[in-house]
Write a protein that holds these residues in place. Structure first.
Motif, PDB file in Angstrom:
ATOM      1  N   UNK A 107       0.811  -1.213   0.000  1.00  0.00           N
ATOM      2  CA  UNK A 107       0.000   0.000   0.000  1.00  0.00           C
ATOM      3  C   UNK A 107       0.843   1.262   0.000  1.00  0.00           C
ATOM      4  N   UNK A 108       2.128   1.093   0.238  1.00  0.00           N
ATOM      5  CA  UNK A 108       3.042   2.244   0.267  1.00  0.00           C
ATOM      6  C   UNK A 108       3.956   2.217  -0.960  1.00  0.00           C
ATOM      7  N   UNK A 109       4.429   3.398  -1.310  1.00  0.00           N
ATOM      8  CA  UNK A 109       5.361   3.497  -2.429  1.00  0.00           C
ATOM      9  C   UNK A 109       6.675   2.787  -2.091  1.00  0.00           C
ATOM     10  N   UNK A 110       7.358   2.294  -3.121  1.00  0.00           N
ATOM     11  CA  UNK A 110       8.677   1.689  -2.878  1.00  0.00           C
ATOM     12  C   UNK A 110       9.698   2.753  -2.515  1.00  0.00           C
ATOM     13  N   UNK A 111      10.811   2.337  -1.982  1.00  0.00           N
ATOM     14  CA  UNK A 111      11.912   3.253  -1.703  1.00  0.00           C
ATOM     15  C   UNK A 111      12.480   3.722  -3.041  1.00  0.00           C
ATOM     16  N   UNK A 112      12.271   4.972  -3.369  1.00  0.00           N
ATOM     17  CA  UNK A 112      12.699   5.491  -4.669  1.00  0.00           C
ATOM     18  C   UNK A 112      14.205   5.413  -4.859  1.00  0.00           C
ATOM     19  N   UNK A 113      14.947   5.487  -3.758  1.00  0.00           N
ATOM     20  CA  UNK A 113      16.405   5.438  -3.853  1.00  0.00           C
ATOM     21  C   UNK A 113      16.973   4.031  -3.688  1.00  0.00           C
ATOM     22  N   UNK A 114      16.112   3.067  -3.348  1.00  0.00           N
ATOM     23  CA  UNK A 114      16.562   1.684  -3.226  1.00  0.00           C
ATOM     24  C   UNK A 114      17.692   1.513  -2.230  1.00  0.00           C
ATOM     25  N   UNK A 115      17.573   2.123  -1.073  1.00  0.00           N
ATOM     26  CA  UNK A 115      18.682   2.167  -0.116  1.00  0.00           C
ATOM     27  C   UNK A 115      19.229   0.783   0.227  1.00  0.00           C
ATOM     28  N   UNK A 116      18.343  -0.145   0.612  1.00  0.00           N
ATOM     29  CA  UNK A 116      18.820  -1.456   1.071  1.00  0.00           C
ATOM     30  C   UNK A 116      19.504  -2.239  -0.054  1.00  0.00           C
ATOM     31  N   UNK A 117      18.900  -2.229  -1.246  1.00  0.00           N
ATOM     32  CA  UNK A 117      19.503  -2.958  -2.359  1.00  0.00           C
ATOM     33  C   UNK A 117      20.833  -2.313  -2.772  1.00  0.00           C
ATOM     34  N   UNK A 118      20.862  -1.006  -2.824  1.00  0.00           N
ATOM     35  CA  UNK A 118      22.114  -0.332  -3.170  1.00  0.00           C
ATOM     36  C   UNK A 118      23.199  -0.623  -2.138  1.00  0.00           C
ATOM     37  N   UNK A 119      22.807  -0.730  -0.883  1.00  0.00           N
ATOM     38  CA  UNK A 119      23.781  -1.019   0.169  1.00  0.00           C
ATOM     39  C   UNK A 119      24.388  -2.412  -0.021  1.00  0.00           C
ATOM     40  N   UNK A 120      23.539  -3.388  -0.367  1.00  0.00           N
ATOM     41  CA  UNK A 120      24.025  -4.749  -0.620  1.00  0.00           C
ATOM     42  C   UNK A 120      24.958  -4.763  -1.822  1.00  0.00           C
ATOM     43  N   UNK A 121      24.564  -4.085  -2.896  1.00  0.00           N
ATOM     44  CA  UNK A 121      25.389  -4.025  -4.104  1.00  0.00           C
ATOM     45  C   UNK A 121      26.692  -3.283  -3.837  1.00  0.00           C
ATOM     46  N   UNK A 122      26.587  -2.180  -3.113  1.00  0.00           N
ATOM     47  CA  UNK A 122      27.763  -1.358  -2.802  1.00  0.00           C
ATOM     48  C   UNK A 122      28.807  -2.156  -2.036  1.00  0.00           C
ATOM     49  N   UNK A 123      28.352  -2.895  -1.040  1.00  0.00           N
ATOM     50  CA  UNK A 123      29.266  -3.687  -0.219  1.00  0.00           C
ATOM     51  C   UNK A 123      29.947  -4.773  -1.037  1.00  0.00           C
ATOM     52  N   UNK A 124      29.176  -5.442  -1.867  1.00  0.00           N
ATOM     53  CA  UNK A 124      29.719  -6.531  -2.664  1.00  0.00           C
ATOM     54  C   UNK A 124      30.639  -6.042  -3.783  1.00  0.00           C
ATOM     55  N   UNK A 125      30.256  -4.957  -4.436  1.00  0.00           N
ATOM     56  CA  UNK A 125      31.001  -4.469  -5.596  1.00  0.00           C
ATOM     57  C   UNK A 125      32.175  -3.583  -5.221  1.00  0.00           C
ATOM     58  N   UNK A 126      32.141  -3.044  -4.013  1.00  0.00           N
ATOM     59  CA  UNK A 126      33.231  -2.185  -3.574  1.00  0.00           C
ATOM     60  C   UNK A 126      33.191  -0.790  -4.161  1.00  0.00           C
ATOM     61  N   UNK A 127      31.970  -0.257  -4.341  1.00  0.00           N
ATOM     62  CA  UNK A 127      31.804   1.120  -4.805  1.00  0.00           C
ATOM     63  C   UNK A 127      30.803   1.821  -3.897  1.00  0.00           C
ATOM     64  N   UNK A 128      30.871   3.143  -3.783  1.00  0.00           N
ATOM     65  CA  UNK A 128      29.877   3.867  -2.984  1.00  0.00           C
ATOM     66  C   UNK A 128      28.480   3.693  -3.574  1.00  0.00           C
ATOM     67  N   UNK A 129      27.472   3.812  -2.746  1.00  0.00           N
ATOM     68  CA  UNK A 129      26.101   3.601  -3.218  1.00  0.00           C
ATOM     69  C   UNK A 129      25.669   4.650  -4.232  1.00  0.00           C
ATOM     70  N   UNK A 130      26.293   5.832  -4.195  1.00  0.00           N
ATOM     71  CA  UNK A 130      25.898   6.860  -5.168  1.00  0.00           C
ATOM     72  C   UNK A 130      26.532   6.613  -6.547  1.00  0.00           C
ATOM     73  N   UNK A 131      27.234   5.490  -6.695  1.00  0.00           N
ATOM     74  CA  UNK A 131      27.736   5.065  -8.002  1.00  0.00           C
ATOM     75  C   UNK A 131      26.748   4.114  -8.679  1.00  0.00           C
ATOM     76  N   UNK A 132      25.646   3.789  -7.996  1.00  0.00           N
ATOM     77  CA  UNK A 132      24.708   2.764  -8.468  1.00  0.00           C
ATOM     78  C   UNK A 132      23.371   3.397  -8.848  1.00  0.00           C
ATOM     79  N   UNK A 133      22.860   3.004  -9.995  1.00  0.00           N
ATOM     80  CA  UNK A 133      21.535   3.417 -10.447  1.00  0.00           C
ATOM     81  C   UNK A 133      20.693   2.162 -10.649  1.00  0.00           C
ATOM     82  N   UNK A 134      19.513   2.123 -10.045  1.00  0.00           N
ATOM     83  CA  UNK A 134      18.613   0.991 -10.221  1.00  0.00           C
ATOM     84  C   UNK A 134      17.710   1.230 -11.418  1.00  0.00           C
TER      85      UNK A 134
END
Length: 374
Positions: free
Chosen positions: A64-91
């Motif tokens: 019933x609520x909008x999704x996280x537009x910035x995808x914080x949790x997914x970006x955090x998982x990707x950031x940690x694994x890929x070794x780049x800051x989260x602001x380097x990632x676009x979903x």
């Protein structure tokens, strides 16, 4: 009366046509849906991992609520694994979304976008959508990217060149570029030209073929790395992918993407699937075995096929330009859906997605029967 509404370059676009749905083929040919085998869209034959299903069902309680537009949790998982800051990632709504965002961000009418012949159909579509000029460079004799020739095209365009699409592995040919080939290309590309390295099938590369594309993103500020959750991670129906680039490029992409372009279910499923290493390995092993199963049959039938680094194989089914259409029709009548690739300039070929052992076997049996009757 022909409508005059709409821009000319939009009218010129031939809409993307995906693999035919099972339900459509069942209706058209009067077949039982449960007996139809679909090997047309490079989907994961294992389907969605159970871990992703559970995560998605949990997320469904809050739709019933909008999704996280910035995808914080997914970006955090990707950031940690890929070794780049989260602001380097676009979903993106599939990696297809990243490809289109890249074109919209850097190209417009009067600019040129370069890509290879026999490469992913979305490259020219994304180019046409922004009114830019599509420059298709001839492929190598092995139906792969001719990077030196693409570089010549870039330099010939001068300041008009704005974007280059490079797929590795390439769809639909399955061709593979070595790390050295790609790195040499990136070094030689003028800094004002953005290079999109499309790695939708990256997870299917063998250990010997793999390289560190993230290191290139860190080194080259004009590069965007595009990846998908649709193939190896089994989330094609949820439409989710991501791009990795330095902040000045991700800022451009985020300025033009839709605010909620990735839904809540897709984000939750992607977090789980990305961390499910067991599922990823199962899919890789199944794919290698299926590749051997299909190519062994092609060799027995005396059919030419292209070595593939993806989860599909391109096979030549005749010498005339109606061969692909003809064999595809006979396969459809037998409940086997594959992908004709005449729109890629390959009318004599069919692209076969690698399925489960029994699905591959059903296709092989049907193809053998058709070839005997030819």
């Amino acid at each position: 009366m022909t409508s005059k509404i709409g821009l000319k370059h939009i009218h010129a676009i031939a809409p993307y046509v995906g693999g035919r749905p099972i339900s459509e083929v069942a209706r058209e040919y009067g077949l039982d849906e449960s007996k139809i085998v679909k090997l047309a869209s490079n989907e994961n034959p294992l389907g969605m991992p159970k871990s992703a299903q559970e995560a998605m069902l949990k997320a469904a309680s809050d739709l019933g609520r909008y999704p996280d537009s910035n995808g914080f949790e997914l970006k955090n998982v990707l950031s940690t694994s890929l070794g780049v800051p989260s602001d380097w990632i676009t979903l993106g709504n599939g990696s297809n979304d990243i490809l289109e965002l890249a074109a919209r961000a850097v190209a417009q009418a009067g600019d040129e976008v370069i890509f290879s012949k026999h490469a992913f159909a979305v490259y020219p579509l994304a180019t046409q959508a922004v009114g830019a000029k599509a420059v298709e460079v001839s492929a190598t004799a092995a139906y792969g990217h001719d990077l030196p020739a693409m570089l010549v095209a870039v330099k010939a365009a001068g300041d008009k060149a704005k974007l280059v699409f490079v797929a590795n592995p390439n769809n639909p040919t399955g061709s593979y570029l070595s790390a050295k080939e790609i790195e040499d290309f990136l070094i030689a590309i003028p800094p004002h030209v953005v290079v999109v390295l499309d790695e939708a099938y990256n997870e299917y590369l063998t250990p010997a073929q793999r390289y560190d594309a993230i290191a290139w993103v860190k080194r080259f500020p004009n590069m965007i790395l595009s990846r998908s959750f649709s193939k190896a991670y089994g989330l094609a129906g949820l439409r989710i992918g991501y791009g990795v680039a330095q902040p000045h490029l991700t800022d451009l992409l985020n300025r033009i993407r839709q605010p909620f372009n990735v839904n809540s279910l897709a984000q939750a499923a992607a977090i789980a699937a990305f961390q499910d290493k067991v599922f990823l390995q199962q899919g890789f092993d199944l794919n290698r075995a299926g590749y051997e199963q299909l190519t062994k049959a092609f060799e027995q039938f005396g059919l030419q096929y292209l070595p593939s680094a993806g989860n599909f194989v391109l096979v030549k089914v005749g010498d005339d330009d109606q061969a692909g259409v003809r064999i595809n029709l006979e396969l459809l009548k037998r409940g086997i859906i594959v992908r004709p690739v005449g729109n890629y300039g390959l009318p004599q070929w069919l692209r076969i997605s690698i399925g489960l052992p029994e699905e591959n076997a059903a296709f092989i049996a049907a193809l053998k029967e058709i070839l005997v009757q030819q």
